[in-house]
Write a protein that holds these residues in place. Sequence first.
Motif, PDB file in Angstrom:
ATOM      1  N   ILE A   1       0.846  -1.188   0.000  1.00 12.62           N
ATOM      2  CA  ILE A   1       0.000   0.000   0.000  1.00 12.62           C
ATOM      3  C   ILE A   1       0.881   1.238   0.000  1.00 12.62           C
ATOM      4  N   ARG A   2       0.335   2.311  -0.525  1.00 12.31           N
ATOM      5  CA  ARG A   2       1.048   3.584  -0.531  1.00 12.31           C
ATOM      6  C   ARG A   2       0.823   4.261   0.813  1.00 12.31           C
ATOM      7  N   LEU A   3       1.896   4.642   1.470  1.00 10.85           N
ATOM      8  CA  LEU A   3       1.781   5.258   2.791  1.00 10.85           C
ATOM      9  C   LEU A   3       1.716   6.779   2.683  1.00 10.85           C
ATOM     10  N   THR A   4       0.512   7.279   2.568  1.00 12.65           N
ATOM     11  CA  THR A   4       0.294   8.716   2.624  1.00 12.65           C
ATOM     12  C   THR A   4       0.211   9.120   4.096  1.00 12.65           C
ATOM     13  N   VAL A   5       0.216  10.392   4.369  1.00  8.54           N
ATOM     14  CA  VAL A   5       0.115  10.851   5.761  1.00  8.54           C
ATOM     15  C   VAL A   5      -1.175  10.342   6.408  1.00  8.54           C
ATOM     16  N   PRO A   6      -2.342  10.440   5.750  1.00  6.45           N
ATOM     17  CA  PRO A   6      -3.551   9.899   6.389  1.00  6.45           C
ATOM     18  C   PRO A   6      -3.481   8.394   6.634  1.00  6.45           C
ATOM     19  N   VAL A   7      -2.923   7.633   5.704  1.00 10.66           N
ATOM     20  CA  VAL A   7      -2.792   6.182   5.897  1.00 10.66           C
ATOM     21  C   VAL A   7      -1.883   5.898   7.087  1.00 10.66           C
ATOM     22  N   VAL A   8      -0.805   6.635   7.201  1.00  9.82           N
ATOM     23  CA  VAL A   8       0.118   6.461   8.334  1.00  9.82           C
ATOM     24  C   VAL A   8      -0.595   6.756   9.644  1.00  9.82           C
ATOM     25  N   ARG A   9      -1.432   7.769   9.673  1.00  5.66           N
ATOM     26  CA  ARG A   9      -2.177   8.084  10.896  1.00  5.66           C
ATOM     27  C   ARG A   9      -3.101   6.931  11.305  1.00  5.66           C
ATOM     28  N   VAL A  10      -3.770   6.338  10.323  1.00  8.03           N
ATOM     29  CA  VAL A  10      -4.668   5.220  10.621  1.00  8.03           C
ATOM     30  C   VAL A  10      -3.864   4.008  11.083  1.00  8.03           C
ATOM     31  N   LEU A  11      -2.792   3.693  10.375  1.00  6.84           N
ATOM     32  CA  LEU A  11      -1.960   2.555  10.774  1.00  6.84           C
ATOM     33  C   LEU A  11      -1.375   2.758  12.171  1.00  6.84           C
ATOM     34  N   ALA A  12      -0.939   3.972  12.470  1.00 12.44           N
ATOM     35  CA  ALA A  12      -0.384   4.244  13.799  1.00 12.44           C
ATOM     36  C   ALA A  12      -1.435   4.010  14.885  1.00 12.44           C
ATOM     37  N   ALA A  13      -2.662   4.411  14.624  1.00 14.97           N
ATOM     38  CA  ALA A  13      -3.735   4.195  15.605  1.00 14.97           C
ATOM     39  C   ALA A  13      -4.002   2.703  15.790  1.00 14.97           C
ATOM     40  N   LEU A  14      -3.968   1.948  14.708  1.00 13.94           N
ATOM     41  CA  LEU A  14      -4.203   0.507  14.797  1.00 13.94           C
ATOM     42  C   LEU A  14      -3.032  -0.218  15.451  1.00 13.94           C
ATOM     43  N   VAL A  15      -1.814   0.174  15.140  1.00 12.97           N
ATOM     44  CA  VAL A  15      -0.621  -0.456  15.710  1.00 12.97           C
ATOM     45  C   VAL A  15      -0.510  -0.143  17.201  1.00 12.97           C
ATOM     46  N   ASP A  16      -1.012   1.009  17.603  1.00 16.64           N
ATOM     47  CA  ASP A  16      -0.952   1.405  19.013  1.00 16.64           C
ATOM     48  C   ASP A  16      -1.662   0.396  19.918  1.00 16.64           C
ATOM     49  N   ASP A  17      -2.693  -0.258  19.402  1.00 16.72           N
ATOM     50  CA  ASP A  17      -3.420  -1.302  20.143  1.00 16.72           C
ATOM     51  C   ASP A  17      -3.752  -2.417  19.157  1.00 16.72           C
ATOM     52  N   PRO A  18      -2.740  -3.232  18.791  1.00 22.24           N
ATOM     53  CA  PRO A  18      -2.937  -4.199  17.714  1.00 22.24           C
ATOM     54  C   PRO A  18      -3.946  -5.304  18.015  1.00 22.24           C
ATOM     55  N   ALA A  19      -4.158  -5.626  19.278  1.00 22.17           N
ATOM     56  CA  ALA A  19      -5.116  -6.675  19.624  1.00 22.17           C
ATOM     57  C   ALA A  19      -6.529  -6.128  19.749  1.00 22.17           C
ATOM     58  N   GLY A  20      -6.636  -4.814  19.843  1.00 22.39           N
ATOM     59  CA  GLY A  20      -7.941  -4.201  20.035  1.00 22.39           C
ATOM     60  C   GLY A  20      -8.752  -4.130  18.762  1.00 22.39           C
ATOM     61  N   GLU A  21     -10.048  -4.063  18.944  1.00 20.03           N
ATOM     62  CA  GLU A  21     -10.954  -3.837  17.823  1.00 20.03           C
ATOM     63  C   GLU A  21     -11.407  -2.383  17.911  1.00 20.03           C
ATOM     64  N   HIS A  22     -11.285  -1.695  16.801  1.00 22.37           N
ATOM     65  CA  HIS A  22     -11.533  -0.253  16.771  1.00 22.37           C
ATOM     66  C   HIS A  22     -12.709   0.042  15.863  1.00 22.37           C
ATOM     67  N   TYR A  23     -13.575   0.938  16.294  1.00 21.80           N
ATOM     68  CA  TYR A  23     -14.648   1.342  15.403  1.00 21.80           C
ATOM     69  C   TYR A  23     -14.373   2.769  14.928  1.00 21.80           C
ATOM     70  N   GLY A  24     -15.138   3.184  13.939  1.00 24.10           N
ATOM     71  CA  GLY A  24     -14.875   4.433  13.238  1.00 24.10           C
ATOM     72  C   GLY A  24     -14.632   5.646  14.111  1.00 24.10           C
ATOM     73  N   MET A  25     -15.490   5.878  15.093  1.00 25.53           N
ATOM     74  CA  MET A  25     -15.353   7.085  15.915  1.00 25.53           C
ATOM     75  C   MET A  25     -14.023   7.102  16.663  1.00 25.53           C
ATOM     76  N   THR A  26     -13.621   5.979  17.223  1.00 27.30           N
ATOM     77  CA  THR A  26     -12.345   5.966  17.951  1.00 27.30           C
ATOM     78  C   THR A  26     -11.173   6.148  16.995  1.00 27.30           C
ATOM     79  N   LEU A  27     -11.272   5.592  15.785  1.00 30.25           N
ATOM     80  CA  LEU A  27     -10.202   5.785  14.806  1.00 30.25           C
ATOM     81  C   LEU A  27     -10.164   7.220  14.296  1.00 30.25           C
TER      82      LEU A  27
END
Length: 110
Positions: free
Chosen positions: A5-31
């Motif tokens: 995937i191409r890592l744009t700044v917005p994609v990096v922000r989303v990945l960082a949020a997901l990596v911050d809690d990799p076992a967690g399940e995240h829904y739209g508002m928290t992301l």
Amino acid sequence: MIAEIRLTVPVVRVLAALVDDPAGEHYGMTLMQASGLPSGTLYPILARLKEAGWVEKRWEEIDPAAAGRPARAYYRLTAAALPTARQRLAELHEQTRPAPAGTAAKEATA
């Protein structure tokens, strides 16, 4: 298998949020809160990450009438994507890290 995937700044922000809690399940508002992105930017990114095999999506099993709200979609990094995401984020961090003090001045006079 995960696709590149191409890592744009917005994609990096989303990945960082997901990596911050990799076992967690995240829904739209928290992301949205964690990434600082509006829904119109976030959801297309999540769709691309899902298509590329980076993210899993599952729908909450609730009765919307009883809960008083619609069911939520939860997102989580796939096990295959987690090491790649961590590596790519670390590489970007290294590339964007400020140079040690005095390095830029030495390079300019060289």
